[in-house]
Write an enzyme that holds these catalytic residues in place. Structure first.
Site, PDB file in Angstrom:
ATOM      1  N   HIS A 163       4.103   1.201   6.566  1.00 24.01           N
ATOM      2  CA  HIS A 163       4.453   0.778   4.950  1.00 24.01           C
ATOM      3  C   HIS A 163       6.343   1.235   4.372  1.00 24.01           C
ATOM      4  O   HIS A 163       6.287   2.767   4.826  1.00 24.01           O
ATOM      5  CB  HIS A 163       3.204   2.395   4.657  1.00 24.01           C
ATOM      6  N   LYS A 190       1.228  -1.183   0.098  1.00 21.64           N
ATOM      7  CA  LYS A 190      -0.013  -0.091  -0.070  1.00 21.64           C
ATOM      8  C   LYS A 190       0.750   1.510  -0.426  1.00 21.64           C
ATOM      9  O   LYS A 190       0.641   2.320  -0.845  1.00 21.64           O
ATOM     10  CB  LYS A 190      -0.714   0.153   0.869  1.00 21.64           C
TER      11      LYS A 190
HETATM   12  P1  GDP Z   1       2.463  -2.187   3.357  1.00 20.73           P
HETATM   13  O1  GDP Z   1       1.968  -2.437   4.479  1.00 20.73           O
HETATM   14  O2  GDP Z   1       1.250  -2.961   2.028  1.00 20.73           O
HETATM   15  O3  GDP Z   1       2.431  -0.878   2.692  1.00 20.73           O
HETATM   16  O4  GDP Z   1       3.428  -3.170   2.877  1.00 20.73           O
HETATM   17  P2  GDP Z   1       4.840  -3.535   3.397  1.00 20.73           P
HETATM   18  O5  GDP Z   1       5.717  -1.921   2.689  1.00 20.73           O
HETATM   19  O6  GDP Z   1       4.901  -3.685   4.393  1.00 20.73           O
HETATM   20  O7  GDP Z   1       5.057  -4.475   2.504  1.00 20.73           O
HETATM   21  C1  GDP Z   1       5.409  -4.757   0.851  1.00 20.73           C
HETATM   22  C2  GDP Z   1       7.128  -4.863   0.279  1.00 20.73           C
HETATM   23  O8  GDP Z   1       7.111  -5.218  -0.732  1.00 20.73           O
HETATM   24  C3  GDP Z   1       8.141  -3.614   0.918  1.00 20.73           C
HETATM   25  O9  GDP Z   1       9.277  -4.590   0.838  1.00 20.73           O
HETATM   26  C4  GDP Z   1       7.855  -2.880  -0.351  1.00 20.73           C
HETATM   27  O10 GDP Z   1       9.033  -2.333  -1.092  1.00 20.73           O
HETATM   28  C5  GDP Z   1       7.691  -3.864  -1.103  1.00 20.73           C
HETATM   29  N1  GDP Z   1       7.242  -4.242  -2.583  1.00 20.73           N
HETATM   30  C6  GDP Z   1       6.232  -3.243  -3.041  1.00 20.73           C
HETATM   31  N2  GDP Z   1       5.372  -3.300  -4.388  1.00 20.73           N
HETATM   32  C7  GDP Z   1       6.824  -4.322  -4.653  1.00 20.73           C
HETATM   33  C8  GDP Z   1       6.818  -4.674  -6.259  1.00 20.73           C
HETATM   34  O11 GDP Z   1       6.277  -5.152  -7.098  1.00 20.73           O
HETATM   35  N3  GDP Z   1       8.109  -5.832  -6.218  1.00 20.73           N
HETATM   36  C9  GDP Z   1       9.003  -6.279  -5.374  1.00 20.73           C
HETATM   37  N4  GDP Z   1       9.865  -6.845  -5.541  1.00 20.73           N
HETATM   38  N5  GDP Z   1       8.497  -5.405  -3.978  1.00 20.73           N
HETATM   39  C10 GDP Z   1       8.065  -4.567  -3.637  1.00 20.73           C
HETATM   40  P1  IMO Z   2       0.382  -3.152   6.913  1.00 19.91           P
HETATM   41  O1  IMO Z   2      -0.968  -1.254   7.464  1.00 19.91           O
HETATM   42  C1  IMO Z   2      -0.017  -6.967   8.791  1.00 19.91           C
HETATM   43  C2  IMO Z   2      -1.566  -8.348  11.964  1.00 19.91           C
HETATM   44  C3  IMO Z   2      -0.592  -8.415  13.541  1.00 19.91           C
HETATM   45  C4  IMO Z   2      -1.808  -9.445  14.187  1.00 19.91           C
HETATM   46  C5  IMO Z   2      -3.221  -8.846  13.811  1.00 19.91           C
HETATM   47  C6  IMO Z   2      -3.731  -7.767  15.079  1.00 19.91           C
HETATM   48  O2  IMO Z   2       1.610  -3.053   7.327  1.00 19.91           O
HETATM   49  O3  IMO Z   2      -0.445  -3.306   5.877  1.00 19.91           O
HETATM   50  P2  IMO Z   2      -2.752  -5.167  15.998  1.00 19.91           P
HETATM   51  O4  IMO Z   2      -1.377  -4.979  16.061  1.00 19.91           O
HETATM   52  O5  IMO Z   2      -3.155  -4.782  14.973  1.00 19.91           O
HETATM   53  O6  IMO Z   2      -3.367  -5.496  17.579  1.00 19.91           O
HETATM   54  O7  IMO Z   2      -2.054  -7.237  15.349  1.00 19.91           O
HETATM   55  O8  IMO Z   2      -2.810  -8.194  12.564  1.00 19.91           O
HETATM   56  N1  IMO Z   2      -1.161  -6.741  11.743  1.00 19.91           N
HETATM   57  C7  IMO Z   2      -0.561  -6.606  10.072  1.00 19.91           C
HETATM   58  N2  IMO Z   2      -0.387  -7.611   9.568  1.00 19.91           N
HETATM   59  N3  IMO Z   2      -0.018  -6.100   7.886  1.00 19.91           N
HETATM   60  C8  IMO Z   2       0.351  -5.006   9.076  1.00 19.91           C
HETATM   61  O9  IMO Z   2      -0.316  -3.889   8.534  1.00 19.91           O
HETATM   62  C9  IMO Z   2      -0.752  -5.285  10.199  1.00 19.91           C
HETATM   63  N4  IMO Z   2      -0.913  -4.579  10.974  1.00 19.91           N
HETATM   64  C10 IMO Z   2      -1.629  -5.492  12.242  1.00 19.91           C
HETATM   65  O10 IMO Z   2       0.019  -8.862  12.922  1.00 19.91           O
HETATM   66  O11 IMO Z   2      -1.784 -11.370  13.324  1.00 19.91           O
HETATM   67 MG    MG Z   3       3.310  -3.547   5.516  1.00 18.47          MG
END
Ligand code: GDP
Ligand code: IMO
Ligand code: MG
Length: 420
Positions: free
Chosen positions: A40, A15
């Site tokens: 994020h 995201k």
């Molecule tokens: P979010 O919580 O939804 O914002 O996602 P996170 O940041 O926790 O995890 C997504 C991971 O995937 C991060 O390390 C990003 O840099 C990486 N990422 C996002 N889009 C892509 C993609 O299209 N390809 C690759 N290889 N990595 C991606």
């Molecule tokens: P983003 O925004 C992935 C999961 C935790 C746990 C459950 C409850 O980066 O996608 P909490 O701390 O909310 O009480 O945990 O939800 N969890 C997530 N998993 N991405 C997240 O956020 C999360 N935020 C909470 O691992 O299983």
């Molecule tokens: Mg995340």
């Protein structure tokens, strides 16, 4: 008008990267729920940053960023995050606003989160332990302290009253921890918050909408972690779906236009709870290692598996998704064959619906197998030139979901995105 970007799986769909990509087309980016449980990830000038509470539009000059009423805010994490952002040369004081209704996470909420998880033993949620559950409980229990309250003269008295209430709960859990350091940091965090732009978020946004400005609402977590419609009780404590945009920002439903759902090309989950397509084999390890699937907030290894179209269709339904962005397609480059889960066999019955009490059901996923593309997707800059195999994979997903996949993300960087 308001467009929404939210996760369709169990969080971490990418995201942050996608909001950063789209932010240039909007005037305001607003977080509507969640708190520092979110992580994020963005790449700005090839440098990685993980945002927990600040909206992912912060790196765009001149764009307004709002932390909405539906968020729970940890002043300690927030201060650290602002300092990290400042290191990129961003004047966060100029463009970052916080709703006065945003609820505060207190040090005792974090202790209560820990105590609650410990008391659950093997049934623990796998919480990030950031105090999310207890903070939202104080909101619905009508005890919470909110960001606007820190401007009251008697704030400290209100804080002490709530802290004592929490202490009694902690005593019930038989939980002991010295939180004096956390408390010191908390009050420093509040000092920092007092210097920020604290606004009435609902008037702030609705006035901008009336002026014709464009708002992008940024979700945290994912639909399968929604407190009502996720895999309860293994969920987070907020409304992660489109409806949460209205309640979390004070925006009417008819103001919402595009709902952009983010899904990975496969599936991950961090923490406990049901995950029908989880892989425990070498392919699961491949996805984790190639996709670097380790939590952005806690560093925990993420559970990995095939894309689950049953859960995804459910998420599209409850959110009214109008277009999909598929991320991390490049992670599947090395696989000969790919599977898409098209139905569940629940206790012997085939269904395309997500069951109630998913954690108690015995779910056997049914798969449709596709040929992998076995090509470096990062080398492509247009959809037309992409391999037939990925086009077939996407076409099937679109027809199953009846929602178009409008973008394919093929790498973590800002430019790694292809219009499909
Ligand atoms: P979010 O919580 O939804 O914002 O996602 P996170 O940041 O926790 O995890 C997504 C991971 O995937 C991060 O390390 C990003 O840099 C990486 N990422 C996002 N889009 C892509 C993609 O299209 N390809 C690759 N290889 N990595 C991606
Ligand atoms: P983003 O925004 C992935 C999961 C935790 C746990 C459950 C409850 O980066 O996608 P909490 O701390 O909310 O009480 O945990 O939800 N969890 C997530 N998993 N991405 C997240 O956020 C999360 N935020 C909470 O691992 O299983
Ligand atoms: Mg995340």
């Amino acid at each position: 008008m308001v467009d929404v970007i939210l996760g369709l799986q169990w969080g971490d769909e990418g995201k942050g990267k996608i909001v950063d990509y789209f932010a240039k087309d909007y005037d305001v980016v607003a977080r509507f729920q969640g708190g520092p449980n979110a992580g994020h990830t963005l790449y700005v000038e090839d440098k990685k940053i993980v945002l927990h509470q600040i909206p992912s539009g912060i790196f765009h000059e001149g764009k307004v960023n709002l932390i909405g009423a539906g968020v729970v805010l940890d002043a300690v994490t927030f201060k650290k995050e602002c300092q990290e952002v400042a290191a990129f040369g961003i004047d966060f004081k100029k463009n970052l606003f916080i709703s006065e209704r945003t609820n505060l996470i207190l040090p005792t909420h974090r202790a209560l989160d820990k105590a609650s998880e410990l008391s659950k033993g093997i049934d623990k949620i796998g919480s990030t332990l950031k105090g999310i559950g207890p903070a939202y409980m104080d909101k619905t229990g009508r005890n919470a302290l909110r960001v606007g309250d820190i401007l009251d003269k008697n704030f400290t008295t209100q804080y002490i009253k709530l802290r004592m209430k929490h202490q009694r709960l902690l005593d019930n859990f038989n939980f002991q921890e010295d939180i004096s350091n956390w408390e010191e940091e908390f009050f420093e965090g509040l000092e920092f918050l007092r210097e920020m732009k604290i606004v009435n978020g609902e008037y702030f946004l609705n006035e901008k909408i009336s002026e014709g400005q464009k708002i992008l609402a940024e979700g945290a977590q994912g639909s399968m972690l929604d407190v009502d419609f996720g895999t309860f009780p293994f969920v987070t404590s907020s409304s992660t779906m489109t409806a949460g945009v209205c309640s979390g920002l004070g925006i009417a439903p008819q103001k919402i236009k595009e709902v952009i759902g983010i899904t990975k090309a496969y599936c991950t989950r961090v923490g406990s709870g049901p995950f029908p397509t989880e892989l425990f084999d070498a392919t699961g390890d491949f996805l984790r290692n190639t996709g670097n699937e380790f939590g952005s907030t806690t560093g925990r290894p993420r559970r990995c598996g095939w894309m689950d179209l049953v859960a995804l269709k459910f998420a599209c339904m409850i959110n009214g998704v109008t277009q999909i962005v598929m991320t991390k397609a490049d992670i599947l480059d090395g696989l000969k064959e790919l599977n898409l889960c098209t139905a569940y066999n629940v206790n012997g019955q085939v269904t395309e619906k997500v069951p109630f009490q998913m954690h108690k059901a015995l779910i056997e996923p049914a798969y449709k197998t596709f040929a992998g593309w076995q090509t470096n997707l990062q080398a492509f800059d247009s959809f037309e030139k992409m391999p037939v195999a990925i086009k077939e994979y996407l076409a099937y997903i679109e027809s199953y979901l009846s929602v178009p996949v409008k973008y394919v993300s093929n790498g973590p960087g800002r430019d790694h995105i292809i219009v499909a």
